[in-house]
Design a protein around this motif. Structure first.
Motif, PDB file in Angstrom:
ATOM      1  N   GLN A   1      -5.205   4.020   5.701  1.00 55.88           N
ATOM      2  CA  GLN A   1      -5.048   2.880   6.606  1.00 55.88           C
ATOM      3  C   GLN A   1      -4.485   3.326   7.945  1.00 55.88           C
ATOM      4  O   GLN A   1      -4.946   2.893   9.005  1.00 55.88           O
ATOM      5  CB  GLN A   1      -4.126   1.830   5.996  1.00 55.88           C
ATOM      6  CG  GLN A   1      -4.757   1.004   4.925  1.00 55.88           C
ATOM      7  CD  GLN A   1      -3.789  -0.020   4.362  1.00 55.88           C
ATOM      8  OE1 GLN A   1      -2.581   0.036   4.587  1.00 55.88           O
ATOM      9  NE2 GLN A   1      -4.322  -0.965   3.618  1.00 55.88           N
ATOM     10  N   VAL A   2      -3.479   4.186   7.910  1.00 59.55           N
ATOM     11  CA  VAL A   2      -2.864   4.683   9.146  1.00 59.55           C
ATOM     12  C   VAL A   2      -3.882   5.471   9.956  1.00 59.55           C
ATOM     13  O   VAL A   2      -4.015   5.284  11.173  1.00 59.55           O
ATOM     14  CB  VAL A   2      -1.626   5.549   8.824  1.00 59.55           C
ATOM     15  CG1 VAL A   2      -1.138   6.291  10.055  1.00 59.55           C
ATOM     16  CG2 VAL A   2      -0.517   4.692   8.234  1.00 59.55           C
TER      17      VAL A   2
ATOM     18  N   THR B   1       0.842  -1.184   0.000  1.00 61.02           N
ATOM     19  CA  THR B   1       0.000   0.000   0.000  1.00 61.02           C
ATOM     20  C   THR B   1       0.880   1.238   0.000  1.00 61.02           C
ATOM     21  O   THR B   1       1.869   1.295   0.715  1.00 61.02           O
ATOM     22  CB  THR B   1      -0.909   0.006   1.234  1.00 61.02           C
ATOM     23  OG1 THR B   1      -1.590  -1.239   1.299  1.00 61.02           O
ATOM     24  CG2 THR B   1      -1.915   1.112   1.166  1.00 61.02           C
ATOM     25  N   ARG B   2       0.472   2.228  -0.786  1.00 64.85           N
ATOM     26  CA  ARG B   2       1.240   3.479  -0.871  1.00 64.85           C
ATOM     27  C   ARG B   2       0.298   4.667  -0.967  1.00 64.85           C
ATOM     28  O   ARG B   2      -0.886   4.524  -1.195  1.00 64.85           O
ATOM     29  CB  ARG B   2       2.116   3.466  -2.132  1.00 64.85           C
ATOM     30  CG  ARG B   2       3.132   2.387  -2.150  1.00 64.85           C
ATOM     31  CD  ARG B   2       3.907   2.419  -3.419  1.00 64.85           C
ATOM     32  NE  ARG B   2       4.819   1.284  -3.452  1.00 64.85           N
ATOM     33  CZ  ARG B   2       5.800   1.157  -4.274  1.00 64.85           C
ATOM     34  NH1 ARG B   2       6.027   2.076  -5.172  1.00 64.85           N
ATOM     35  NH2 ARG B   2       6.572   0.095  -4.239  1.00 64.85           N
ATOM     36  N   GLY B   3       0.860   5.843  -0.812  1.00 62.43           N
ATOM     37  CA  GLY B   3       0.144   7.091  -1.052  1.00 62.43           C
ATOM     38  C   GLY B   3      -1.082   7.289  -0.179  1.00 62.43           C
ATOM     39  O   GLY B   3      -1.062   7.054   1.030  1.00 62.43           O
TER      40      GLY B   3
END
Length: 109
Positions: free
Chosen positions: A50-51, A42-44
């Motif tokens: 998510q965080v 997962t990125r960006g």
């Protein structure tokens, strides 16, 4: 002929070296074998979401009064050490409580 068979055997053995161990072994229990494709990194914006969700879940769990705010003692009791240790820096309003938006602002989210 033996040399050709030996060469074919080496090629087949060499191609198996690139595979993950245990995936093709029939003696590996099914619960150990990975099911489905490997997880996608997962990125960006998806990673940020998510965080934020994980942080929100932890904040909501610590908010036992369901007031939308945390006191230092609530953060300590819930094991939310980062908020408890940095409470004064997060509580820039000096209200004695921390809102989720205060925490996000402090973390730069």
């Amino acid at each position: 002929m033996k040399k050709i068979l030996a060469l074919v055997g080496l090629v087949l053995a060499g191609s198996a070296l690139g595979q993950e161990p245990g995936w093709t072994d029939p003696y590996v229990p099914p619960h150990v074998k990975r099911v489905g494709p490997p997880p996608v990194e997962t990125r960006g914006d998806a990673l940020k979401a998510q965080v934020e969700k994980k942080l929100r879940d932890q904040f909501d769990a610590a908010d036992t009064a369901k007031s939308g705010t945390l006191t230092r003692s609530q953060a300590l009791a819930a094991g939310f050490g980062y908020v408890a240790e940095n409470f004064d820096a997060i509580d820039t309003r000096r209200a004695g409580v921390v809102r989720f938006d205060d925490l996000k602002r402090h973390l730069g989210l």
